[in-house]
Design an enzyme around this catalytic site. Structure first.
Site, mmCIF file in Angstrom:
data_model
loop_
_atom_site.group_PDB
_atom_site.id
_atom_site.type_symbol
_atom_site.label_atom_id
_atom_site.label_comp_id
_atom_site.label_asym_id
_atom_site.label_seq_id
_atom_site.Cartn_x
_atom_site.Cartn_y
_atom_site.Cartn_z
ATOM 1 N N ASP A 90 -38.929 -60.713 62.946
ATOM 2 C CA ASP A 90 -38.131 -61.126 61.777
ATOM 3 C C ASP A 90 -38.807 -60.738 60.461
ATOM 4 O O ASP A 90 -38.436 -61.223 59.400
ATOM 5 C CB ASP A 90 -37.884 -62.636 61.806
ATOM 6 C CG ASP A 90 -39.182 -63.428 61.714
ATOM 7 O OD1 ASP A 90 -40.273 -62.793 61.740
ATOM 8 O OD2 ASP A 90 -39.119 -64.656 61.596
ATOM 9 N N ASP B 188 -46.193 -44.467 23.579
ATOM 10 C CA ASP B 188 -45.479 -45.512 22.834
ATOM 11 C C ASP B 188 -46.479 -46.324 22.020
ATOM 12 O O ASP B 188 -47.691 -46.223 22.222
ATOM 13 C CB ASP B 188 -44.609 -46.395 23.753
ATOM 14 C CG ASP B 188 -45.406 -47.064 24.854
ATOM 15 O OD1 ASP B 188 -46.595 -47.350 24.644
ATOM 16 O OD2 ASP B 188 -44.837 -47.296 25.937
ATOM 17 N N LYS C 260 -40.903 -44.775 19.224
ATOM 18 C CA LYS C 260 -39.465 -44.742 19.562
ATOM 19 C C LYS C 260 -38.738 -45.751 18.686
ATOM 20 O O LYS C 260 -39.150 -46.904 18.613
ATOM 21 C CB LYS C 260 -39.264 -45.171 21.022
ATOM 22 C CG LYS C 260 -39.560 -44.079 22.018
ATOM 23 C CD LYS C 260 -39.311 -44.565 23.433
ATOM 24 C CE LYS C 260 -40.385 -45.534 23.911
ATOM 25 N NZ LYS C 260 -40.316 -45.890 25.314
#
Ligand code: R5P
Length: 311
Positions: free
Chosen positions: A34, A167, A191
């Site tokens: 399982d 960034d 950005k």
């Protein structure tokens, strides 16, 4: 000292063990039908200083659960000290509430590791250094920078280099690397979306014209940040653009995106086990973190300085 591994990145764990000239601890991490995880340690670890190597990248939840169960097994087997060696710390990007009624999952993961029984944590380039404060146990955050800087120096040292942060959030990391490269100049990709719905504008802060740009970041996931930044840098006159990123998360179609991009190459580390597609890509190169992590483990075990690795 003992080195044990989960299934997340066996090649890295083996390379770390080889660096330390000790065998990996004999253990099996298996699945029941399982999908429940079952861990069995086949040798005595009573009173041992055990390092369990298990980055928690894709599939993040399975690898995290495996780590927690390994720690639990070690604790119940009376290991003296358990260090969770997590070269890539999954969930690290969820380190604050981005809005009301949202979780801080990085803190939850830190709590889970501690509660499972970890005595220490060893990570590489945590997304934010402050994540160390999510733990009330000693946490060492290693930097891939010396490995990356040596490679950049060897490959691009004779060229007109410009280190670039793709960034604004990555400026501190990029600046630290630039310092290692004889104070190479630094540029930043900023950005901006002035109004919602308007397309993003890329402003380059710094003079990149005629330069060979090397972007530095901690994570490449979809590859979108890097590919867009590369286009913006080339549009601003850069001669070429390469990227050195510690953690190659590379989810979805990221490898295809990189292969079709304007990047001359993407260099990642093996903090996350590279996929077959990444290994096959002639645009992606992989540097190993094994000696760095191995040396940090040796120093933790010897109780000598880890920070001096970065002097
Ligand atoms: C963000 O803060 C990270 O440092 C990376 O810039 C980001 O995770 C990269 O994501 P992607 O490759 O999906 O643009």
């Amino acid at each position: 000292m003992k080195i044990m591994s989960g299934n997340s990145n066996l090649p890295l764990a083996r390379a770390i063990a080889a660096y330390l000239e000790i065998p990996l601890t004999d253990a099996s991490v298996r699945r029941f039908a399982d999908d429940e995880i079952f861990v069995e340690i086949h040798e005595n670890v009573r009173g041992e200083d055990v390092f369990i190597v298990q980055p928690t990248g894709f599939p993040a939840n399975d690898n995290l659960m495996e780590l927690l169960i390994c720690i639990d097994a070690l604790r119940r087997a009376s290991a003296k000290r358990i260090t969770a060696v997590v070269p890539y710390f999954g969930y690290a990007r969820q380190d604050r509430k981005p809005g009301p009624r949202t979780p801080i999952s990085a803190k939850l993961v830190a709590n889970l590791m501690t509660e499972a029984g970890a005595d220490r944590v060893l990570a590489v380039d945590l997304h934010a250094g402050q994540i160390q404060g999510f733990f009330d146990i000693p946490t060492d955050n290693l930097y891939a920078a010396p490995v990356m800087a040596a490679d950049i120096q060897a490959r691009y040292g004779d060229q007109d280099l410009m280190v670039v942060s793709p960034d604004v959030g990555g400026v501190v990391r990029a600046r630290a690397l630039a310092k290692r490269l004889d104070n190479a100049p630094l540029a930043i990709v900023d950005k901006r979306r002035d109004r919602p719905g308007e397309s993003e504008v890329m402003n380059i802060i710094g003079e990149v014209e005629g330069r060979h740009c090397v972007m530095i970041d901690d994570i490449v996931d979809s590859g979108g940040t890097l590919c867009n930044a590369a286009e913006a840098l080339l549009a601003n006159g850069a001669k070429s653009v390469a990227a050195y990123i510690t953690h190659g998360v590379l989810s979805g179609g990221a490898v295809a995106r990189i292969n079709g991009s304007k990047l001359t190459e993407l260099v990642i580390s093996d903090s996350i086990r590279p996929t077959e597609a990444a290994e096959k890509s002639d645009r992606i190169r992989i540097l190993t973190m094994a000696p760095l992590v191995g040396e940090a483990i040796r120093r933790i075990a010897d109780e000598s300085s880890v920070s001096s690795l970065f002097d």
